[in-house]
Design a protein around this motif. Sequence first.
Motif, PDB file in Angstrom:
ATOM      1  N   TYR A  90       0.832  -1.196   0.000  1.00 19.38           N
ATOM      2  CA  TYR A  90       0.000   0.000   0.000  1.00 19.38           C
ATOM      3  C   TYR A  90       0.868   1.248   0.000  1.00 19.38           C
ATOM      4  CZ  TYR A  90      -3.346   3.524   1.452  1.00 19.38           C
ATOM      5  OH  TYR A  90      -4.102   4.649   1.517  1.00 19.38           O
ATOM      6  N   PRO A  97       2.126  -3.564   3.852  1.00 20.11           N
ATOM      7  CA  PRO A  97       1.364  -4.391   2.922  1.00 20.11           C
ATOM      8  C   PRO A  97      -0.073  -3.904   2.800  1.00 20.11           C
ATOM      9  CG  PRO A  97       1.646  -5.521   4.992  1.00 20.11           C
ATOM     10  CD  PRO A  97       2.450  -4.270   5.087  1.00 20.11           C
ATOM     11  N   ASN A  98      -0.727  -4.313   1.779  1.00 17.82           N
ATOM     12  CA  ASN A  98      -2.087  -3.859   1.528  1.00 17.82           C
ATOM     13  C   ASN A  98      -3.040  -4.614   2.438  1.00 17.82           C
ATOM     14  OD1 ASN A  98      -4.195  -2.544   0.404  1.00 17.82           O
ATOM     15  ND2 ASN A  98      -4.026  -3.481  -1.606  1.00 17.82           N
ATOM     16  N   SER A  99      -2.994  -4.254   3.730  1.00 16.94           N
ATOM     17  CA  SER A  99      -3.753  -5.008   4.726  1.00 16.94           C
ATOM     18  C   SER A  99      -4.966  -4.201   5.176  1.00 16.94           C
ATOM     19  CB  SER A  99      -2.864  -5.344   5.910  1.00 16.94           C
ATOM     20  OG  SER A  99      -2.336  -4.179   6.476  1.00 16.94           O
ATOM     21  N   ASN A 100      -5.761  -4.852   5.998  1.00 18.76           N
ATOM     22  CA  ASN A 100      -6.963  -4.187   6.492  1.00 18.76           C
ATOM     23  C   ASN A 100      -6.628  -3.131   7.513  1.00 18.76           C
ATOM     24  OD1 ASN A 100      -8.646  -5.818   4.945  1.00 18.76           O
ATOM     25  ND2 ASN A 100      -8.623  -7.426   6.499  1.00 18.76           N
ATOM     26  N   PHE A 101      -7.427  -2.107   7.548  1.00 21.51           N
ATOM     27  CA  PHE A 101      -7.222  -1.023   8.496  1.00 21.51           C
ATOM     28  C   PHE A 101      -7.262  -1.559   9.923  1.00 21.51           C
ATOM     29  CE2 PHE A 101      -7.031   3.231   9.885  1.00 21.51           C
ATOM     30  CZ  PHE A 101      -7.823   3.325  11.023  1.00 21.51           C
ATOM     31  N   GLY A 102      -6.361  -1.104  10.744  1.00 22.69           N
ATOM     32  CA  GLY A 102      -6.335  -1.478  12.146  1.00 22.69           C
ATOM     33  C   GLY A 102      -5.154  -2.340  12.517  1.00 22.69           C
ATOM     34  N   ASN A 103      -4.431  -2.862  11.522  1.00 25.34           N
ATOM     35  CA  ASN A 103      -3.292  -3.709  11.857  1.00 25.34           C
ATOM     36  C   ASN A 103      -2.107  -3.431  10.935  1.00 25.34           C
ATOM     37  OD1 ASN A 103      -2.017  -5.652  13.433  1.00 25.34           O
ATOM     38  ND2 ASN A 103      -2.491  -7.286  11.979  1.00 25.34           N
ATOM     39  N   GLU A 104      -1.989  -2.169  10.522  1.00 31.24           N
ATOM     40  CA  GLU A 104      -0.886  -1.834   9.625  1.00 31.24           C
ATOM     41  C   GLU A 104       0.406  -1.719  10.419  1.00 31.24           C
ATOM     42  OE1 GLU A 104      -4.606   0.233   8.138  1.00 31.24           O
ATOM     43  OE2 GLU A 104      -3.595  -0.111  10.043  1.00 31.24           O
ATOM     44  N   LYS A 105       1.484  -2.013   9.750  1.00 35.19           N
ATOM     45  CA  LYS A 105       2.794  -1.904  10.377  1.00 35.19           C
ATOM     46  C   LYS A 105       3.839  -1.902   9.273  1.00 35.19           C
ATOM     47  CE  LYS A 105       2.392  -6.823  10.726  1.00 35.19           C
ATOM     48  NZ  LYS A 105       2.002  -7.955  11.574  1.00 35.19           N
TER      49      LYS A 105
END
Lengths: 113, 115
Positions: free
Chosen positions: A29, A92-100
């Motif tokens: 992302y 990474p293109n992950s769901n909101f709330g667990n980005e790092k």
Amino acid sequence: QQPVQSPQAVILREGEDAVINCSSSKALYSVHWYRQKHGEAPIFLMILLKGGEQKGHDKISASFNEKKQQSSLYLTASQLSYSGTYFCGTDPNSNFGNEKLTFGTGTRLTIIP
Amino acid sequence: DAMVIQNPRYQVTQFGKPVTLSCSQTLNHNVMYWYQQKSSQAPKLLFHYYDKDFNNEADTPDNFQSRRPNTSFCFLDIRSPGLGDAAMYLCATSRDPGGRSGEQYFGPGTRLTVT
């Protein structure tokens, strides 16, 4: 998996240009770039978001190709102060709330007079 | 004008003796991170807090714990330090997680030595 940076190390004379590459095995992302001098904390340089945008300020710019999952950092007319280790940090293109961020393998840049 | 403060800057502990590292911030950021950085390596994320929500990395050893009693403070507890835990520990903050809105601000780090 950790993003891979190339080159691992580079030595330049003041005024020369450099390109540092960052390649990820995951869809991204965003990409951050940081510079860390020996014994100091990483310092933020810039963020690039999905959309292939190219950002820059002064003589440091970067590009992000999300299709290739790659980013490049461009240092123009390098100055002594540019010396340090450069890290890309990928989100990474992950769901909101667990980005790092996962930081890349690093590129050590040495500028000599 | 310090924004992310870490104490102590240098910590020496004995093998197996619990140690606590602290981090405070004046930025009022809702996300705080703890990274471990070993010599000539990249910072490795141990865990992070999004407000009070704790997110542990899958490969972070159980020996490492964290507390965030309020927005400003965050602690890293190492319950039984081993020689392999000797490293620089970096605390960072951001306004929102990951790269969605802004940069991460790093503290100066605590260098941990285990004897």
